[in-house]
Scaffold this motif. Structure first.
Motif, PDB file in Angstrom:
ATOM      1  N   UNK A 162       5.047   0.965   8.049  1.00 32.97           N
ATOM      2  CA  UNK A 162       4.507   2.233   7.529  1.00 32.97           C
ATOM      3  C   UNK A 162       3.213   2.534   8.283  1.00 32.97           C
ATOM      4  N   UNK A 163       3.057   3.775   8.684  1.00 34.08           N
ATOM      5  CA  UNK A 163       1.817   4.187   9.367  1.00 34.08           C
ATOM      6  C   UNK A 163       0.984   5.022   8.403  1.00 34.08           C
TER       7      UNK A 163
ATOM      8  N   UNK B  97       4.444  11.288  11.954  1.00 31.09           N
ATOM      9  CA  UNK B  97       4.759   9.864  11.806  1.00 31.09           C
ATOM     10  C   UNK B  97       4.317   9.365  10.425  1.00 31.09           C
ATOM     11  N   UNK B  98       3.158   9.858   9.964  1.00 24.93           N
ATOM     12  CA  UNK B  98       2.548   9.279   8.749  1.00 24.93           C
ATOM     13  C   UNK B  98       3.010   9.924   7.447  1.00 24.93           C
ATOM     14  N   UNK B  99       3.460  11.163   7.493  1.00 31.48           N
ATOM     15  CA  UNK B  99       3.770  11.859   6.239  1.00 31.48           C
ATOM     16  C   UNK B  99       5.266  12.067   6.034  1.00 31.48           C
ATOM     17  N   UNK B 100       6.095  11.399   6.860  1.00 31.17           N
ATOM     18  CA  UNK B 100       7.544  11.634   6.723  1.00 31.17           C
ATOM     19  C   UNK B 100       8.074  11.083   5.392  1.00 31.17           C
TER      20      UNK B 100
ATOM     21  N   UNK C  68       0.873  -1.194   0.000  1.00 31.67           N
ATOM     22  CA  UNK C  68       0.000   0.000   0.000  1.00 31.67           C
ATOM     23  C   UNK C  68       0.897   1.227   0.000  1.00 31.67           C
ATOM     24  N   UNK C  69       0.706   2.155  -0.926  1.00 33.91           N
ATOM     25  CA  UNK C  69       1.580   3.326  -0.928  1.00 33.91           C
ATOM     26  C   UNK C  69       1.501   4.093   0.395  1.00 33.91           C
ATOM     27  N   UNK C  70       2.665   4.541   0.856  1.00 33.82           N
ATOM     28  CA  UNK C  70       2.712   5.420   2.028  1.00 33.82           C
ATOM     29  C   UNK C  70       1.884   6.670   1.700  1.00 33.82           C
TER      30      UNK C  70
END
Ligand code: FBP
Length: 552
Positions: free
Chosen positions: A531-532, A539-542, A432-434
């Motif tokens: 991956x979050x 945390x999620x968009x780094x 799943x793409x980040x």
């Protein structure tokens, strides 16, 4: 809607667009920049691309859309190896087309470039698109590596385009596929077909980048996926304290993936192909370098460790790259058929012996037979050695083992060495793409629609300033010919997009270099985890460490 899986939850995710694109298609205007020139071989590239060479870079801005709002029929293909986010490029393209004019049509040609030749296609609908939003993989239409290069192929594509009334084709691919896009754009322009061709920069390898293209999509998700598992292996190694793990990671021609994973996980050793080439390291130099770390750790009582090996390492070892270049020439054209017709390995060995220089034959003779055979596996349609099939992690651990045996004899090493082998490649290409890749890809697709609407051809969809929040990303386009030079492929000089290798004076490598001596001896592992997708943006968009270091 009640969701019961990550897959369903991801359908609902609304990708972020750059600020300049998010006010709706009616509010996007274009600003033209300077004329461009190819990175090298300008005269030759200009001669080969008389209609598409030297065009201006462009940027989109907020402002009244002045493009003619005619009905668009667009074809799209996914080309080359899978990379997370490809579906979102199609979703962004589809949404922008429908927002511009609900009568617009998007056709997906199946199985890569061959779908265009075979006229094998599907017309996208809301229902199809909604089932693939923010998902990994290329299964929406499949992918392939057919090279579009002959006049006959272009004539067929021209006919297929005319049959559907296509006014544009979008090619989502890596350096080879976007080279195809440039050549096709030139053909379509030269024959005044009115068909525009736009490319989108894809590849988990991260080697399609330059001063304009900051990152290819898929690199973020793939390296995060590999780093999660490498971190888990490190934790396991540090728990059991009995294995040396040799981990090969994908990245055919450049070591960006290995370097990024090293920055994320701080293994004991990470080989960087570009450095091996620059220092002209031989296979025995590499073995010695790894064995030093094994010896020093053993002296501390640590008979375990982690070594990252970039997939393309063998091509960077000078003695090996000379061998591969000779094999490529040896297998060019009809010779390949002659070689493939030979039934047993002994007759193939005679053929090889007759064709290789003495030096290359010496290197070849040193290799274990399975590896010798792997070097003769079929090339991909672009003439590349299929390095994902070469077990370089096993080759290196065998050489390290031999080296340690010699050290033991001389009393300079007294540890235990139990190697285990892994290869991480295909596991990361369809994750799943980040959020980064989901947003970036959707923006690339949306932006590609704008390039089409404004009449550009032979351009790569470009979204930059990627280390900043998506709101500050900058959308535009760059002529593909700007990235091209002449290279030797399949025994011939060809115009191709120049690959971006790891820069040894770049910030990501410098950071690695400053820290690796300590990592080689001590246990400094870091564990990035999975991956979050939901949670705090920090945390999620780094982005990747590579991008963060490159952009300060
Ligand atoms: P692209 O350059 O097409 O993006 O593919 C890259 C890659 O994933 C490499 O890392 C790997 O060597 C290769 O594809 C594997 O190819 P295949 O999918 O044909 O086995």
């Amino acid at each position: 809607m009640q969701v019961s899986s990550l897959q369903e939850a991801r359908y609902e995710y609304q990708p972020k667009l750059p600020g300049m694109l998010k006010n709706g298609v009616g509010e996007i205007c274009v600003k033209e920049g300077k004329e461009t020139a190819s990175v090298a071989d300008q005269d030759k590239i200009k001669e080969l691309f008389p209609n598409t060479y030297g065009k201006k870079e462009i940027t989109f801005e907020k402002g009244k859309n002045t493009a003619e709002n005619k009905k668009q029929v667009v074809g799209v293909i996914l080309s080359g190896g899978q990379a997370p986010g490809g579906h979102n490029v199609i979703c962004g393209l589809y949404d922008a087309l429908k927002a511009t004019n609900p009568e617009n049509v998007l056709l997906g040609f199946k199985g890569g470039p061959s779908g265009l030749i075979d006229n094998d296609y599907v017309e996208f609908t809301d229902e199809i698109i909604d089932a693939y939003r923010n998902t990994g993989g290329f299964d929406i239409i499949g992918s392939g590596r057919t090279k579009l290069e002959t006049v006959q192929q272009f004539e067929i594509v021209e006919k297929v385009a005319a049959k559907h009334g296509l006014n544009a084709i979008v090619i989502i691919g890596g350096d080879d596929s976007n080279t195809n896009a440039a050549v096709l754009a030139e053909y379509m322009a030269a024959h005044k077909t009115g068909v525009q061709v736009i490319g989108c920069p894809k590849t988990i390898d991260g080697d399609l980048k330059n001063e304009d293209i900051e990152a290819s999509f898929g690199f973020d998700t793939a390296t995060k996926t590999f780093s999660e598992v490498i971190g888990n292996i490190e934790r396991d190694a540090n728990s059991a304290k009995k294995y040396w793990h040799f981990i090969k990671v994908m990245g055919r021609s450049a070591s960006h993936v290995a370097l990024e994973c090293a920055l994320e996980t701080q293994p004991n050793i990470c080989l960087i192909g570009e450095e091996v080439a620059a220092k002209k390291m031989s296979l025995s130099d590499i073995a010695d370098y790894v064995a030093d770390s094994v010896t020093k750790r053993a002296a501390r009582g640590d008979n375990f460790g982690v070594v990252l090996v970039p997939e393309g390492i063998v091509e960077f070892v000078p003695e090996f790259s000379a061998l591969i270049a000779e094999i490529n020439e040896l297998l060019a054209g009809e010779n390949a058929d002659e070689f493939n017709k030979l039934v047993d390995w002994a007759s193939k060995e005679h053929f090889i012996e007759d064709g290789l220089s003495q030096n290359s034959m010496k290197v070849f003779a040193l290799l274990p037979e399975p590896l010798q055979k792997q070097l003769f596996l079929e090339r991909d349609p672009h003439g590349n050695v299929q390095v994902s099939l070469i077990e370089s992690e096993k080759l290196i651990s065998t050489l390290v083992y031999d080296n340690l045996r010699r050290r033991k004899k001389h009393g300079t090493y007294t540890g235990k060495f139990s190697p285990l082998h892994h290869f991480f490649g295909y596991e990361g290409r369809c994750a799943f793409p980040s959020n980064f890749d989901a947003d970036y890809c959707y923006s690339l697709g949306y932006n590609a629609c704008m390039l089409i609407q404004y009449g550009y051809t032979g351009y790569l969809s470009k979204v930059s300033n990627l280390a900043a929040p998506a709101e500050e990303w900058v959308a535009g386009g760059m002529p593909i010919t700007k990235m091209m030079n002449i290279e030797r492929r399949n025994g011939e000089d060809k115009p191709v997009i120049r690959k971006a290798l790891v820069e040894l004076d770049g910030k990501p490598f410098k950071y690695f270099e400053e820290n690796r001596e300590k990592w080689a001896v001590e246990t400094c592992y870091t564990y990035p985890g999975a991956i979050q997708y939901y949670g705090p943006s920090s945390v999620c968009d780094i982005t990747t460490k590579t991008l963060a270091l490159e952009q300060g």
